[in-house]
Design a protein around this motif. Structure first.
Motif, PDB file in Angstrom:
ATOM      1  N   THR A   3       0.850  -1.188   0.000  1.00  0.00           N
ATOM      2  CA  THR A   3       0.000   0.000   0.000  1.00  0.00           C
ATOM      3  C   THR A   3       0.886   1.238   0.000  1.00  0.00           C
ATOM      4  O   THR A   3       1.689   1.447   0.920  1.00  0.00           O
ATOM      5  CB  THR A   3      -0.917   0.016   1.233  1.00  0.00           C
ATOM      6  OG1 THR A   3      -1.760  -1.132   1.212  1.00  0.00           O
ATOM      7  CG2 THR A   3      -1.788   1.265   1.236  1.00  0.00           C
ATOM      8  N   SER A  48      -0.663   4.358  -0.811  1.00  0.00           N
ATOM      9  CA  SER A  48      -1.688   5.386  -0.968  1.00  0.00           C
ATOM     10  C   SER A  48      -1.278   6.686  -0.283  1.00  0.00           C
ATOM     11  O   SER A  48      -0.434   6.703   0.623  1.00  0.00           O
ATOM     12  CB  SER A  48      -3.015   4.899  -0.369  1.00  0.00           C
ATOM     13  OG  SER A  48      -3.407   3.665  -0.941  1.00  0.00           O
ATOM     14  N   THR A 108      -1.909  -7.978  -3.808  1.00  0.00           N
ATOM     15  CA  THR A 108      -2.716  -6.771  -3.668  1.00  0.00           C
ATOM     16  C   THR A 108      -1.832  -5.537  -3.806  1.00  0.00           C
ATOM     17  O   THR A 108      -0.780  -5.436  -3.165  1.00  0.00           O
ATOM     18  CB  THR A 108      -3.413  -6.743  -2.290  1.00  0.00           C
ATOM     19  OG1 THR A 108      -4.231  -7.904  -2.159  1.00  0.00           O
ATOM     20  CG2 THR A 108      -4.272  -5.501  -2.143  1.00  0.00           C
ATOM     21  N   ARG A 120      -2.280  -1.306  -3.644  1.00  0.00           N
ATOM     22  CA  ARG A 120      -3.166  -0.180  -3.365  1.00  0.00           C
ATOM     23  C   ARG A 120      -2.401   1.127  -3.568  1.00  0.00           C
ATOM     24  O   ARG A 120      -1.388   1.372  -2.919  1.00  0.00           O
ATOM     25  CB  ARG A 120      -3.680  -0.246  -1.921  1.00  0.00           C
ATOM     26  CG  ARG A 120      -4.552  -1.460  -1.623  1.00  0.00           C
ATOM     27  CD  ARG A 120      -5.149  -1.372  -0.214  1.00  0.00           C
ATOM     28  NE  ARG A 120      -5.987  -2.510   0.077  1.00  0.00           N
ATOM     29  CZ  ARG A 120      -5.566  -3.634   0.659  1.00  0.00           C
ATOM     30  NH1 ARG A 120      -4.283  -3.753   0.999  1.00  0.00           N
ATOM     31  NH2 ARG A 120      -6.401  -4.622   0.899  1.00  0.00           N
ATOM     32  N   ASP A 163      -4.167   4.373  -3.683  1.00  0.00           N
ATOM     33  CA  ASP A 163      -5.281   5.316  -3.572  1.00  0.00           C
ATOM     34  C   ASP A 163      -4.791   6.746  -3.298  1.00  0.00           C
ATOM     35  O   ASP A 163      -3.651   6.958  -2.846  1.00  0.00           O
ATOM     36  CB  ASP A 163      -6.218   4.887  -2.433  1.00  0.00           C
ATOM     37  CG  ASP A 163      -6.758   3.480  -2.643  1.00  0.00           C
ATOM     38  OD1 ASP A 163      -6.928   3.076  -3.806  1.00  0.00           O
ATOM     39  OD2 ASP A 163      -7.007   2.781  -1.634  1.00  0.00           O
ATOM     40  N   VAL A 165      -5.867  -8.125  -6.692  1.00  0.00           N
ATOM     41  CA  VAL A 165      -6.609  -6.969  -6.195  1.00  0.00           C
ATOM     42  C   VAL A 165      -5.839  -5.702  -6.559  1.00  0.00           C
ATOM     43  O   VAL A 165      -4.652  -5.576  -6.251  1.00  0.00           O
ATOM     44  CB  VAL A 165      -6.801  -7.032  -4.660  1.00  0.00           C
ATOM     45  CG1 VAL A 165      -7.571  -5.812  -4.166  1.00  0.00           C
ATOM     46  CG2 VAL A 165      -7.528  -8.309  -4.266  1.00  0.00           C
ATOM     47  N   SER A 183      -6.361  -1.442  -6.311  1.00  0.00           N
ATOM     48  CA  SER A 183      -7.167  -0.344  -5.777  1.00  0.00           C
ATOM     49  C   SER A 183      -6.578   0.982  -6.229  1.00  0.00           C
ATOM     50  O   SER A 183      -5.435   1.326  -5.887  1.00  0.00           O
ATOM     51  CB  SER A 183      -7.216  -0.411  -4.247  1.00  0.00           C
ATOM     52  OG  SER A 183      -8.069   0.589  -3.735  1.00  0.00           O
ATOM     53  N   CYS A 231      -8.332   4.259  -5.943  1.00  0.00           N
ATOM     54  CA  CYS A 231      -9.456   5.092  -5.511  1.00  0.00           C
ATOM     55  C   CYS A 231      -8.985   6.507  -5.191  1.00  0.00           C
ATOM     56  O   CYS A 231      -8.111   6.699  -4.349  1.00  0.00           O
ATOM     57  CB  CYS A 231     -10.107   4.500  -4.264  1.00  0.00           C
ATOM     58  SG  CYS A 231     -10.818   2.873  -4.503  1.00  0.00           S
ATOM     59  N   GLU A 253     -10.341  -8.376  -8.446  1.00  0.00           N
ATOM     60  CA  GLU A 253     -11.031  -7.274  -7.779  1.00  0.00           C
ATOM     61  C   GLU A 253     -10.434  -5.951  -8.217  1.00  0.00           C
ATOM     62  O   GLU A 253      -9.216  -5.770  -8.197  1.00  0.00           O
ATOM     63  CB  GLU A 253     -10.933  -7.399  -6.255  1.00  0.00           C
ATOM     64  CG  GLU A 253     -11.629  -6.255  -5.529  1.00  0.00           C
ATOM     65  CD  GLU A 253     -11.541  -6.378  -4.016  1.00  0.00           C
ATOM     66  OE1 GLU A 253     -11.850  -5.375  -3.336  1.00  0.00           O
ATOM     67  OE2 GLU A 253     -11.182  -7.456  -3.516  1.00  0.00           O
ATOM     68  N   ARG A 278     -10.975  -1.692  -7.636  1.00  0.00           N
ATOM     69  CA  ARG A 278     -11.609  -0.585  -6.917  1.00  0.00           C
ATOM     70  C   ARG A 278     -11.187   0.721  -7.594  1.00  0.00           C
ATOM     71  O   ARG A 278     -10.001   1.053  -7.624  1.00  0.00           O
ATOM     72  CB  ARG A 278     -11.170  -0.565  -5.458  1.00  0.00           C
ATOM     73  CG  ARG A 278     -11.617  -1.785  -4.660  1.00  0.00           C
ATOM     74  CD  ARG A 278     -10.991  -1.782  -3.274  1.00  0.00           C
ATOM     75  NE  ARG A 278     -11.460  -2.911  -2.476  1.00  0.00           N
ATOM     76  CZ  ARG A 278     -12.129  -2.809  -1.333  1.00  0.00           C
ATOM     77  NH1 ARG A 278     -12.411  -1.616  -0.850  1.00  0.00           N
ATOM     78  NH2 ARG A 278     -12.510  -3.875  -0.676  1.00  0.00           N
ATOM     79  N   ARG A 280     -15.852  -2.071  -7.335  1.00  0.00           N
ATOM     80  CA  ARG A 280     -16.368  -0.969  -6.525  1.00  0.00           C
ATOM     81  C   ARG A 280     -16.164   0.324  -7.308  1.00  0.00           C
ATOM     82  O   ARG A 280     -15.024   0.667  -7.649  1.00  0.00           O
ATOM     83  CB  ARG A 280     -15.669  -0.915  -5.172  1.00  0.00           C
ATOM     84  CG  ARG A 280     -15.985  -2.123  -4.298  1.00  0.00           C
ATOM     85  CD  ARG A 280     -15.418  -1.976  -2.899  1.00  0.00           C
ATOM     86  NE  ARG A 280     -15.740  -3.132  -2.082  1.00  0.00           N
ATOM     87  CZ  ARG A 280     -16.847  -3.279  -1.369  1.00  0.00           C
ATOM     88  NH1 ARG A 280     -17.759  -2.321  -1.386  1.00  0.00           N
ATOM     89  NH2 ARG A 280     -17.059  -4.357  -0.648  1.00  0.00           N
TER      90      ARG A 280
END
Length: 793
Positions: free
Chosen positions: A578, A580, A606, A608, A610, A640, A642, A644, A667, A669, A697
């Motif tokens: 992550t 983000s 995963t 991320r 964001d 995954v 993400s 966002c 997935e 997002r 999402r």
């Protein structure tokens, strides 16, 4: 004597009987020469009144015993006589039957009281336990209560007795029954009745059955005090008709009658559905009527009284409940309960009397509460002291304690640690998850936490330690953690990590064989410190599936490049990354993608990124989208993604076009990106052609009715998406732009059609009840309280 399985049987019996008095069976009686001699009876056999010139002897023609006039005033058909003969009340009660008129009156009384009938019996009721005055009446044994009704009337004679309030049951002589009430703490009262010996035996048996059914699982202290000759006691078998929840529903009904509260049909329906669903988790916010001042608001008192001795439910949630009486009633239940293991009291604000819960846990040595969640509920000084005292004297372990966002300062945290955990070494060692995030430590509390952790080291069962945004002295707290051999997750986000603390953290990561999740978001890390921490984590081959959260550390392009190089050179086990809320640029994203593509071991699951705030040209957006798409294509382990917030349509739209042919990502997002209707069209086309995505999402993208129409059309062709978060924000904004009610109705219908298609996909892929794995399982986890509730389940 009449025994019924239900009130319906009583009604049928009333309709079937003829006449309006008492129907009598023919009694053989005994010959006069076999009657009791006058000399053998100086006093009445029943009331013991001495015989005198005015109080004469009378023989009962049925049993031949001698009674006074008052005790032998009944009439029975005896032998060949066509006229009724004198009989004592015991013989009369044994051979006479209640008929239609009186059964109908009793049924009316029971309907008004909402009391199912179990048994009726003719009895003589004494005015009080010490009175000699007796009144003929009908004893009504219901499912939850018993009472007497005057012959030929609808009037309840005397007080109503509750089986749950019954303290003792005695038979001082054959045919006499004495009951004493007051078990639940109300005013002491009693009931004494007289009837025949066989009927009194049946009455005692029926009362014991009803009491046993309602007190299933109660401790021995609630057993009936019996003073009954053994020959009049029949064995009481465990009831075969236990109500849902191990008798909980019946107990709730019984207590509603005791507290004069109206049973809630909505709450009963909720209970039945919970039991049928196989869960033992009682969540009050899922029960209709939990809010105050509604048409279906139900009384808490009977429910929590039933929970005192509950043997079915293992967990209870009062999260988000705002009734002021909730904690007081819960504390009273916890004081007696020995079955509940989990309590969730999240988001209850500054609810009063929270200290009572800690005091109740201290008072109940049999309390088996293992998991306590008070997150987002204010824990004041008095409540902290009570909780610490409960921990200090707790006999069983405490697996989870969550106290995030509880408004606790350094003094309160010091009390919790020093007066609670440090005074009960056994409970401290048993803690598997501790969350003290978003409270304020001072230096004394930090040192106390260090001392407590140092006292446990390798013997501790601690697996999850959350200390986010606590103002901790991390140098002190991190020092003993290298000896924790079971620690899997450490969250120290939004605490300042200086050079010394960073080195200690690297040592913890190097020496651990279990630490797989490290959250250091918002810690003000320099590029060098972040790279060292990453190297220690991802190069540790003893650990599998490492998750790193470096969000909000203000990383710039050069810092991201250094992290990317570290990842390429040292990765053995990274599963989730992550980054983000950092200052990502086009080059920074390209560095990340390049590093992931060049990993010697493709372990990443995963990613991320964001809140990127990327403001790129169309050409730059195309380059970033292509780099991300190529990364997903080359590294099929990524399930995954993400993106966002801050990822504009110039990036997301071309990325969605690339994803139309992707076969590995599960997935996606892309919330809060303001994609608009053009983005919605790109989403719709991706839904038509992609067959690997199982979770999507997309809320917060300012999609109008037109865009949702396109997405709905795309979902009609999609067979893979099984989870899609409901777009509440877009629904609200789009509804505000609708010009009339018909457009709003179309919008709601469109969203419902989309989610119906999603649900049908879920059913087609094995049903909603089947376990999910991988990204699909992660996708169903909502944020906040919903996610916490699932974890507890």
């Amino acid at each position: 004597m009449d025994v019924f399985d239900s009130s319906a049987q009583l009604l049928e019996a009333a309709e079937a009987d003829g006449g309006s008095g008492v129907r009598q069976s023919k009694v053989d009686g005994i010959a006069p020469d076999a009657w009791m001699k006058d000399a053998e009876a100086p006093a009445c056999v029943n009331c013991e009144a001495q015989f005198t010139f005015t109080n004469r002897r009378h023989h009962c023609r049925a049993c031949g015993k001698i009674f006074c006039s008052a005790c032998s005033s009944e009439k029975l058909l005896i032998g060949s006589s066509t006229a009724p003969q004198r009989a004592c009340f015991a013989c009369y009660a044994e051979h006479a039957e209640i008929v239609r008129r009186e059964k109908g009156l009793i049924q009316d009384v029971c309907n008004e009281m909402n009391e199912p009938v179990v048994m009726l019996a003719l009895v003589l009721k004494r005015e009080s336990l010490v009175s000699s005055s007796r009144t003929p009446c009908i004893l009504v044994l219901g499912r939850f209560r018993l009472f007497c009704v005057r012959r030929g009337s609808k009037k309840v004679f005397g007080s109503v007795g509750h089986y749950l309030d019954l303290e003792s049951l005695a038979m001082p002589a054959p045919g006499r029954v004495v009951l004493r009430f007051g078990k639940l703490g109300k005013q002491q009262s009693g009931l004494q009745i007289e009837t025949s010996a066989p009927i009194s035996t049946e009455i005692i048996h029926r009362i014991r059955e009803a009491h046993a059914r309602l007190t299933l699982g109660f401790p021995d202290s609630h057993a009936l005090e019996l003073t009954v000759p053994p020959e009049h006691l029949r064995s009481v078998q465990a009831s075969t008709e236990i109500s849902p929840g191990g008798g909980f529903v019946d107990l709730y009904f019984g207590l509603c009658r005791f507290y004069n509260a109206k049973p809630s049909s909505e709450f009963i329906q909720y209970l039945v559905e919970v039991v049928q669903g196989g869960t033992k988790w009682l969540n009050f916010m899922e029960a209709p009527g939990v809010e105050s001042d509604t048409d279906i608001t139900f009384d808490f008192a009977p429910i929590f009284a039933a929970l005192r001795h509950n043997i079915f439910f293992r967990g209870l949630s009062l999260s988000h409940v705002t009734r002021r009486s909730a904690i007081t009633l819960l504390a009273d239940a916890v004081k007696f309960n020995g079955t509940l293991t989990r309590l969730s009291l999240r988001h209850m604000g500054g609810i009063p009397h929270l200290s009572l819960l800690g005091e109740a846990m201290s008072a109940n040595s049999a309390s088996y509460i293992q998991e306590l969640d008070l997150s987002h509920t204010t824990v004041n000084a008095k409540a902290t002291a009570a909780l610490a005292a409960a921990i200090a004297c707790k006999e069983y372990g405490l697996r989870r304690l969550r106290l995030a966002h509880c408004g606790m300062n350094g003094k309160l945290l010091l009390v919790l640690i020093r007066d609670g955990f440090m005074r009960n070494h056994g409970v401290g060692l048993s803690v598997q998850e501790l969350d003290l995030s978003h409270n304020t430590f001072d230096e004394h509390a930090s040192l106390a936490l260090q001392e407590w952790l140092a006292a446990m080291v390798e013997y501790s069962l601690l697996t999850h330690l959350r200390l986010a945004r606590c103002g901790l002295n991390l140098t002190a707290v991190l020092r003993p953690l290298h000896s924790f051999v079971r620690l899997e997750l450490l969250d120290i986000s939004h605490n300042r990590l200086d050079h010394g603390a960073s080195q200690l953290l690297c040592t913890v990561a190097d020496l651990s064989s279990t630490l797989s999740s490290l959250l250091v978001a918002g810690c003000g890390l320099s590029a060098a410190h972040a790279a060292s921490i990453m190297q220690s984590m991802v190069s540790n081959e003893r650990v599998r599936g490492v998750e790193l959260d470096f969000a909000g550390n203000g990383f710039k392009e050069a810092s991201v490049e250094q992290l990317a190089r570290t990842l390429v050179e040292h990765n053995k086990n990274l599963r989730s990354l992550t980054l983000s809320s950092n200052q990502l640029t086009e080059k920074a994203v390209l560095f990340i993608c390049g590093a992931v593509q060049h990993l010697a071991r493709p372990t990443l699951h995963t990613l991320r990124l964001d809140n990127a705030s990327l403001d790129l040209s169309t050409a730059a957006g195309q380059r970033v989208a292509t780099a991300i798409a190529n990364t997903l294509h080359k590294v099929a382990s990524i399930k995954v993604l993400s993106l966002c917030g801050g990822w504009t349509g110039r990036i997301i739209r071309p990325l969605l076009r690339h994803l139309e042919s992707n076969s590995s990502l599960e997935e996606l997002r892309v919330e809060q990106n303001k994609l608009g209707d053009m983005g919605a069209v790109a989403i719709a086309n991706c839904l038509r052609r992609n067959s690997s995505l199982t979770a999507l999402r997309i809320d917060g993208n300012k999609i109008s009715l037109t865009g949702w129409t396109a997405i709905a059309a795309g979902m009609q062709r999609n067979r893979s998406v099984q989870h899609m978060g409901f777009s509440w924000k877009d629904l609200k904004e789009a509804a505000g732009r609708c010009s009339d009610a018909s457009q709003k109705a179309r919008l709601r219908a469109m969203l419902l059609d989309i989610h119906f298609a999603v649900r049908m996909n879920r059913v087609q892929h094995g049903g909603e009840g089947r376990e999910r794995s991988g990204a699909a399982a992660a996708a169903v986890e909502a944020d906040g309280a919903e996610q916490e509730a699932r974890e507890w389940e």
